[in-house]
Design an enzyme around this catalytic site. Structure first.
Site, PDB file in Angstrom:
ATOM      1  N   GLY A   3       5.281  -5.008  33.323  1.00  0.00           N
ATOM      2  CA  GLY A   3       6.554  -5.483  32.774  1.00  0.00           C
ATOM      3  C   GLY A   3       7.555  -5.757  33.886  1.00  0.00           C
ATOM      4  O   GLY A   3       7.182  -5.902  35.054  1.00  0.00           O
ATOM      5  N   GLU A  36      -6.295 -25.532  32.939  1.00  0.00           N
ATOM      6  CA  GLU A  36      -6.314 -24.135  33.355  1.00  0.00           C
ATOM      7  C   GLU A  36      -7.638 -23.738  34.002  1.00  0.00           C
ATOM      8  O   GLU A  36      -7.669 -22.845  34.837  1.00  0.00           O
ATOM      9  CB  GLU A  36      -5.935 -23.192  32.208  1.00  0.00           C
ATOM     10  CG  GLU A  36      -6.932 -22.982  31.115  1.00  0.00           C
ATOM     11  CD  GLU A  36      -6.467 -21.935  30.081  1.00  0.00           C
ATOM     12  OE1 GLU A  36      -6.802 -22.116  28.920  1.00  0.00           O
ATOM     13  OE2 GLU A  36      -5.798 -20.953  30.435  1.00  0.00           O
ATOM     14  N   HIS A  62       3.227 -46.801  23.522  1.00  0.00           N
ATOM     15  CA  HIS A  62       4.653 -46.598  23.831  1.00  0.00           C
ATOM     16  C   HIS A  62       4.855 -46.107  25.270  1.00  0.00           C
ATOM     17  O   HIS A  62       5.927 -45.609  25.609  1.00  0.00           O
ATOM     18  CB  HIS A  62       5.274 -45.626  22.828  1.00  0.00           C
ATOM     19  CG  HIS A  62       5.171 -46.110  21.417  1.00  0.00           C
ATOM     20  ND1 HIS A  62       5.956 -47.144  20.931  1.00  0.00           N
ATOM     21  CD2 HIS A  62       4.344 -45.751  20.403  1.00  0.00           C
ATOM     22  CE1 HIS A  62       5.631 -47.378  19.666  1.00  0.00           C
ATOM     23  NE2 HIS A  62       4.655 -46.551  19.327  1.00  0.00           N
TER      24      HIS A  62
END
Ligand code: M6R
Length: 619
Positions: A106, A495, A511
């Site tokens: 964390g 990845e 487009h």
């Protein structure tokens, strides 16, 4: 991100080092920038740590062996504060005598301010990490309280951010203390031995008895048991559960990589996710949801929050759920959700999708949705994880453990579970699609066999991948449910093979993106079933012609018997016929296989691609 293991027991269960290293090997998918262990040895703590993959730590342990011990902690790191160096590897030591060792998953958001206080007290730091700050704080608190649990409790009160912390102290043998806030930690209960882990894989080789912890709790394990308290010191109890899979499920089972194994597990993942969700008449029953039918009938808007592959599963589900229920469905990347001032109220159903159940971005989106009064359902693959706990209800996918960083079987299981949810809502609300729910469920039940057929004919895709090992760029096109499949195919290639890859809605091509097409440019096209409504099939066949006319090399994924694509395809990859909304459960498979073998052909690490970690527990 970061794998954490703690062990305390008797030598009967192997030495602490064996148990911790086995746990780290199973958790390495959570981060592989560095690895380290700390063991209690008499009146002191011994550590070994090394940057790079776990193999480097193993070599270090051979060169500098550690003594036998019954108490230890171990860590695999995904670097946040400080580069992936030996110094920044965990465990970190605390106190002047270094009697405390601590590991962390964390981010401690206020570490800088806390560090300034320690520097002012003359504490010297050996690393650039936020973790070392906590190690010194817990060591200092231990000097005051002479008890590791109390010391941990004193320190977590001052920490901001998300964290799992594990600590051992030389003066308190046979004890490992863990603390968690918004970051994963589970307890394994053995015989005269207990375990802590970021997930159950850490100890699955030793026990399947587990204890789920709530937020803001501290757990103390000894050989005799586990004691839980809240951060405020009030006693608490973990929630006991049995892990439904065994160590063999977390092994490669004869395949060269976890990813290959998991691709081949997909028929089971879909089949098991459908199990037990219908009554003998074929009507959907989702008692597990714990949300009243009344509340679900009231829902007038659905927002799906997820990241990466899970978000593509959500995009696929949007088409199906809107079609079956006529409820508007929005898909929001979880990390954007909070910042777009979402329109959410008590009639909104927020469905989170997460394999790990720990993705911090998704967790924060769920918390935000609940604050806004929404009903929250989590579609999740990991029992005991945080997101289901923080949601009103959970619909588990039963894909089994997914170890490869690139998600494959979880994707199929997520689509399956979200379809089950959509059909259940359709059944509850009545309306024109309520009666169709049973026939769609029947068709879904036939999908695993079709995936098996498809997997058996992937030889040509493997050859194409090998042949394309030097390719620099690949494009993917799809329409309707084929569009998220195209994006998932591109994500897999990025990845795993580090190649530029992009997925487009085929209609968007003209487009702008069509300017990318030059002679030889490989383009995968996911062709919808010829049975699709609104002339969808014909439009995609026209798109193939448009890019082919500009020199593209077209690799076409089309249903068995769809002859219309033949004249315009350089390669046709056939998938079994199925109704259009179920097609993603098949069409994505060749794209997963392609990415696997292209990465392999390039000599890359399929299971642990660079810079990534399996479970993204930081925002
Ligand atoms: O555990 P989650 O499903 O919440 O993870 C979400 C993404 O991080 C994950 O799907 C990621 O995109 C995969 N590595 C892609 O293969």
């Amino acid at each position: 991100m970061c794998g954490i293991v703690g062990y305390v027991g008797t030598t009967n269960d192997g030495t602490a080092l064996d148990v911790v290293m086995e746990g780290l090997a199973r958790l390495e998918y959570r981060g592989y920038d560095s690895a380290g262990v700390a063991l209690l040895d008499g009146d002191h703590v011994e550590t070994r740590k090394k940057s790079g993959k776990l193999a480097n730590l193993t070599a270090e342990l051979e060169a500098r062996p550690l003594p036998a011990s019954t108490t230890g902690i171990g860590h695999t790191r995904w670097a946040t504060h400080g580069g992936p160096t030996d110094q920044n590897a965990h465990p970190h030591r605390g106190g002047k005598d270094g009697k405390l060792a601590l590991i962390h998953n964390g981010i401690i958001e206020n570490f800088h301010a806390l560090k300034q206080g320690l520097l002012a007290d003359g504490v010297e730091f050996a690393s650039e990490t936020d973790t070392e700050v906590v190690a010194h704080l817990v060591a200092a608190a231990y000097e005051q309280h002479r008890d590791l649990t109390t010391a941990m409790r004193a320190v977590v009160a001052d920490l901001e951010g998300a964290f799992t912390l594990l600590a051992i102290h030389a003066d308190q043998p046979d004890v490992v203390v863990g603390a968690r806030r918004n970051s994963p930690l589970v307890v394994g209960l053995g015989e005269n031995a207990n375990y802590l882990g970021s997930d159950v894989a850490a100890f699955i080789g030793h026990t399947r008895h587990a204890l789920e912890l709530a937020q803001d709790q501290i757990v103390t394990i000894t050989p005799e048991g586990a004691t839980v308290v809240n951060f405020d010191g009030t006693p608490a109890e973990g929630k006991a559960y049995e892990v439904t899979w065994d160590a063999a499920a977390a092994e490669k089972g004869g395949y060269a990589t976890f990813m290959e194994k998991e691709i081949n597990d997909q028929p089971h993942a879909v089949r098991d996710t459908l199990l037990g969700r219908t009554d003998p008449e074929g009507r959907l029953i989702l008692d597990e949801l714990r949300i009243s039918e009344e509340q679900l009938r009231n829902v007038d808007r659905i927002t799906i929050v997820a990241c990466g592959t899970a978000a593509y599963a959500g995009m696929t589900a949007k088409y199906a759920i809107e079609h079956w229920t006529r409820i508007p469905v929005e898909v929001s990347l979880a990390h954007e959700f909070r910042y777009c001032d979402p329109i959410v109220n008590e009639r909104t159903l927020v469905v989170s999708i997460s394999q790990s159940g720990e993705t911090m971005d998704t967790l924060m989106a769920v918390k935000h949705a609940r604050e806004l009064g929404a009903l929250t359902i989590s579609i999740c693959n990991t029992h005991g994880s945080t997101i289901p706990r923080e949601s009103d209800a959970v619909l588990y996918t039963h894909a089994g453990p997914e170890i490869a960083v690139a998600s494959t079987k979880a994707f199929l299981a997520q689509i399956t579970a979200s379809y089950v949810l959509g059909l259940y809502l359709a059944q509850l609300r009545g309306g024109s699609f309520a009666d169709d729910a049973q026939s769609v469920m029947k068709e879904l039940a036939g999908v695993p066999a079709k995936i098996e057929t498809l997997l058996a004919q992937m030889g040509r895709v493997k050859e194409i991948a090998k042949f394309m090992a030097d390719t620099r760029s690949v494009l993917f096109l799809g329409r309707h449910v084929g569009y998220p499949v195209a994006m998932e195919g591109a994500l897999k290639l990025k990845e795993l093979a580090y190649i530029h890859a992009e997925g487009f809605a085929a209609g968007e091509l003209k487009h702008g993106p069509i300017a990318l097409i030059e002679p030889g440019q490989p383009v995968f096209v996911v062709v919808p079933s010829p049975t699709s409504e609104h002339g969808l099939h014909g439009k995609v066949v026209s798109n193939i012609q448009e890019i082919r006319a500009r020199g593209a090399r077209t690799l076409v994924i089309a249903e068995e018997g769809d002859e219309a694509v033949e004249p315009f395809a350089d390669e046709v990859i056939r998938v079994p016929a199925t109704s259009p909304l179920l097609a993603p459960l098949l069409t994505v498979v060749p794209l997963q296989v392609f990415a696997l073998w292209l990465s392999t052909a390039k000599g890359l690490d399929v299971d642990q691609p660079r810079n990534l970690a399996k479970s993204v527990t930081v925002e």
